[in-house]
Design a protein around this motif. Structure first.
Motif, PDB file in Angstrom:
ATOM      1  N   GLU A  82      -4.316  -7.705  13.258  1.00  0.00           N
ATOM      2  CA  GLU A  82      -5.040  -6.507  12.832  1.00  0.00           C
ATOM      3  C   GLU A  82      -4.064  -5.436  12.348  1.00  0.00           C
ATOM      4  O   GLU A  82      -4.311  -4.768  11.339  1.00  0.00           O
ATOM      5  N   ARG A  91      -0.963  -3.743   5.362  1.00  0.00           N
ATOM      6  CA  ARG A  91      -1.064  -4.293   4.007  1.00  0.00           C
ATOM      7  C   ARG A  91      -2.109  -3.569   3.165  1.00  0.00           C
ATOM      8  O   ARG A  91      -1.985  -3.469   1.953  1.00  0.00           O
ATOM      9  N   ARG A  92      -3.177  -3.046   3.794  1.00  0.00           N
ATOM     10  CA  ARG A  92      -4.283  -2.439   3.059  1.00  0.00           C
ATOM     11  C   ARG A  92      -4.139  -0.943   2.839  1.00  0.00           C
ATOM     12  O   ARG A  92      -4.740  -0.395   1.923  1.00  0.00           O
ATOM     13  N   GLN A 116      -1.066  -5.945  11.045  1.00  0.00           N
ATOM     14  CA  GLN A 116      -0.537  -6.398   9.756  1.00  0.00           C
ATOM     15  C   GLN A 116      -1.558  -6.160   8.648  1.00  0.00           C
ATOM     16  O   GLN A 116      -1.194  -5.733   7.550  1.00  0.00           O
ATOM     17  N   ASN A 117      -2.822  -6.386   8.938  1.00  0.00           N
ATOM     18  CA  ASN A 117      -3.878  -6.154   7.959  1.00  0.00           C
ATOM     19  C   ASN A 117      -3.965  -4.673   7.595  1.00  0.00           C
ATOM     20  O   ASN A 117      -4.062  -4.320   6.421  1.00  0.00           O
TER      21      ASN A 117
END
Length: 165
Positions: free
Chosen positions: A16, A22-23, A18-19
């Motif tokens: 979560e 990245r976003r 890392q997500n």
């Protein structure tokens, strides 16, 4: 505890976190260096550094070796647990202040501070446009962006407005 001074996002696990990274654009990331299981806060430090985001690690007193490894990997600083909230806030504010002086490799950007986002430019003509936008956002001049349909005039105007006084 930090939401009074910062816009805070909480990730329940490494995937979560890392997500999120990245976003979205973050100015600072605070991570525990021991996440449990096979997950490591060093993975978050490395991803943050790759995205040119300052990162502060948290560690237990006996885990200073991991904190040193995080610093060697580019972490801005680390704090020990149990956390001293005042010291943590000072460290985070220092990391954010340092962020303003930190160049983003070959990239210019115009931040939306209240939204944790920004407009980025990597090609020379748009870099010049963003440089001009940053200059006009610093004063009270009125501006009128113009150009072809679909080039982002409205987004640029909103960024200038949000970055201005």
């Amino acid at each position: 505890m930090l939401s009074a001074d910062f816009d805070a996002y909480i990730a329940a696990n490494l995937a979560e976190a890392q997500n999120y990274i990245r976003r979205q654009l973050f100015r600072i990331i605070l991570t525990d260096l021991r996440l449990g299981g096979d997950a490591s806060g060093l993975d978050i430090v490395q991803l943050a550094i790759a995205k040119n985001i300052n990162c502060v690690g948290m560690t237990a007193f006996g885990d200073v070796e991991t904190a040193v490894a995080a610093m060697k990997n580019g972490a801005f600083d680390f704090v020990t647990k149990p956390l001293n909230l005042q010291k943590l806030k000072i460290t985070l504010k220092q990391a954010i202040a340092n962020d303003h002086n930190r160049p983003i490799k070959n990239t210019h950007f115009l931040p939306f501070p209240e939204e944790n986002s920004a407009i980025f430019a990597e090609n020379s003509p748009f870099k010049r446009t963003l440089d001009d936008a940053i200059k006009v956002a610093d004063n009270s001049a009125s501006i009128l962006p113009f150009g072809e349909t679909g080039t982002g005039k409205e987004v640029l105007a909103q960024a200038i407005h949000r970055s201005s006084r």
